[in-house]
Design a protein around this motif. Structure first.
Motif, mmCIF file in Angstrom:
data_model
loop_
_atom_site.group_PDB
_atom_site.id
_atom_site.type_symbol
_atom_site.label_atom_id
_atom_site.label_comp_id
_atom_site.label_asym_id
_atom_site.label_seq_id
_atom_site.Cartn_x
_atom_site.Cartn_y
_atom_site.Cartn_z
ATOM 1 N N ASN A 8 -62.377 -17.215 -20.628
ATOM 2 C CA ASN A 8 -62.594 -15.763 -20.679
ATOM 3 C C ASN A 8 -64.029 -15.393 -20.314
ATOM 4 O O ASN A 8 -64.299 -14.282 -19.859
ATOM 5 C CB ASN A 8 -62.271 -15.266 -22.099
ATOM 6 C CG ASN A 8 -61.712 -13.862 -22.091
ATOM 7 O OD1 ASN A 8 -61.053 -13.462 -21.129
ATOM 8 N ND2 ASN A 8 -61.979 -13.110 -23.135
ATOM 9 N N ASP A 57 -52.530 -17.550 -27.617
ATOM 10 C CA ASP A 57 -53.381 -16.373 -27.415
ATOM 11 C C ASP A 57 -52.847 -15.078 -28.017
ATOM 12 O O ASP A 57 -53.592 -14.110 -28.123
ATOM 13 C CB ASP A 57 -53.657 -16.189 -25.920
ATOM 14 C CG ASP A 57 -52.390 -15.926 -25.135
ATOM 15 O OD1 ASP A 57 -51.335 -16.424 -25.552
ATOM 16 O OD2 ASP A 57 -52.450 -15.223 -24.117
ATOM 17 N N ARG A 112 -61.219 -19.167 -24.713
ATOM 18 C CA ARG A 112 -62.429 -18.342 -24.865
ATOM 19 C C ARG A 112 -63.449 -18.676 -23.787
ATOM 20 O O ARG A 112 -64.110 -17.796 -23.238
ATOM 21 C CB ARG A 112 -63.058 -18.575 -26.240
ATOM 22 C CG ARG A 112 -62.363 -17.811 -27.323
ATOM 23 C CD ARG A 112 -63.173 -17.730 -28.589
ATOM 24 N NE ARG A 112 -62.317 -17.409 -29.707
ATOM 25 C CZ ARG A 112 -61.731 -16.240 -29.898
ATOM 26 N NH1 ARG A 112 -61.936 -15.261 -29.029
ATOM 27 N NH2 ARG A 112 -60.930 -16.024 -30.913
ATOM 28 N N LEU A 124 -57.518 -13.038 -28.170
ATOM 29 C CA LEU A 124 -58.764 -13.039 -27.399
ATOM 30 C C LEU A 124 -59.416 -11.660 -27.435
ATOM 31 O O LEU A 124 -60.612 -11.533 -27.596
ATOM 32 C CB LEU A 124 -58.498 -13.463 -25.954
ATOM 33 C CG LEU A 124 -58.205 -14.947 -25.761
ATOM 34 C CD1 LEU A 124 -57.568 -15.188 -24.421
ATOM 35 C CD2 LEU A 124 -59.475 -15.758 -25.893
#
Ligand code: ZN
Length: 297
Positions: free
Chosen positions: A32, A116, A29, A129
């Motif tokens: 990201n 993920d 995360r 995600l």
């Protein structure tokens, strides 16, 4: 007694695994969020260096004979940048998610999937995600912050190609700038290897400015990104031509795809693929939702 300790051991193992999953997910995360910021920062820096340093120094305004070359380089740079950013936007604008499936699937006890994503049927995945069901998922791209699947693969590949070109082009201009501005000769092939350690040493002894060290660092950044993107793009094109996805390859489940490579490429790049090579536009006729999933059902 023995059974009690076994249960305790199982519980401990489970909580350790879930804690491990939690940290790994947290890392993903974080990545990201950081990767798009890094991408925009690198783009802004490249833009500023090009227009404030490279072009004015390599092609000085007072020399009228160089005006044509300056314009040409600016046009090439803007074309590469426009395509890289345009395809970046298209990758996000046309996501690979399924619009029909909004229910979050529950992971089974035997889920052997990665942190993920969960593998669903018919090549679909639930990305943890994106929190969406992705059709024919290839991978989750941290730079665009979304999943790459069949629908946006063409933009993603073009984004990789143009990012690679922009970086390698900036590298060439950066080398020209260092040669003109600081009289660094790149005739010796070893110069590039010794440039960073020498520049770092010179910076700490106060011989060169922070800007010069930063420029040298950027040369390596451009070379790195340029080569990585080019390699990644080649791999993606090959996978598309074979009709496979990165997800399938990682799971060791390469499907037996008997379609010829031309059909596979056309599936992804569309009929107007030539236009897509030079402009970030839609090259595939908008087909009905989830055709890929239905085809396999
Ligand atoms: Zn995703």
């Amino acid at each position: 007694m023995c059974r009690g300790s076994a249960v305790l051991k199982g519980q401990l193992l489970r909580s350790l695994t879930s804690a491990d999953m939690f940290t790994r997910m947290l890392k993903l995360r974080l990545l990201n969020a950081v990767a798009p910021a890094y991408f925009f920062m690198a783009t802004a820096v490249t833009f500023i260096l090009h227009f404030c340093f490279f072009i004015p120094t390599i092609f000085p305004n007072k020399d009228t004979s160089l005006r044509g070359s300056a314009t040409l380089h600016t046009v090439v740079f803007l074309f590469l940048m426009f395509n890289a950013l345009g395809n970046y936007i298209m990758t996000i604008k046309y996501p690979a998610e399924s619009a029909n499936e909004t229910v979050v699937p529950v992971c089974s006890a035997h889920c052997s999937d990665k942190v993920d994503a969960h593998y669903l049927l018919n090549g679909r995945h639930f990305c943890k995600l994106c929190k969406k069901v992705i059709l024919k998922r290839d991978h989750h791209c941290f730079f665009t912050g979304n999943c790459i699947g069949n629908k946006n693969m063409r933009y993603f590949i073009m984004f990789c190609i143009y990012t690679s070109c922009t970086c390698l082009y900036s590298l060439v201009l950066g080398v020209a700038f260092l040669t003109v501005e600081y009289s660094i000769s790149f005739e010796n092939p070893l110069t590039f290897l010794t440039l960073l350690p020498l520049s770092t040493g010179y910076f700490f002894t106060g011989t060169i400015s922070g800007l010069q060290l930063f420029l040298v660092l950027m040369l390596y950044v451009w070379l790195g990104i340029g080569l990585v993107c080019a390699g990644f793009c080649c791999q993606q094109v090959l996978l598309v031509a074979w009709g496979q996805t990165w997800c399938q390859m990682q799971r060791g489940q390469l499907v037996d795809n008997r379609s010829p490579w031309r059909t596979n490429l056309k599936d992804v790049f569309g009929t107007r693929w030539i236009l897509g090579l030079i402009l970030p536009v839609q090259t595939v006729e908008t087909c009905s939702e989830d055709t890929d999933a239905h085809k396999q059902e």
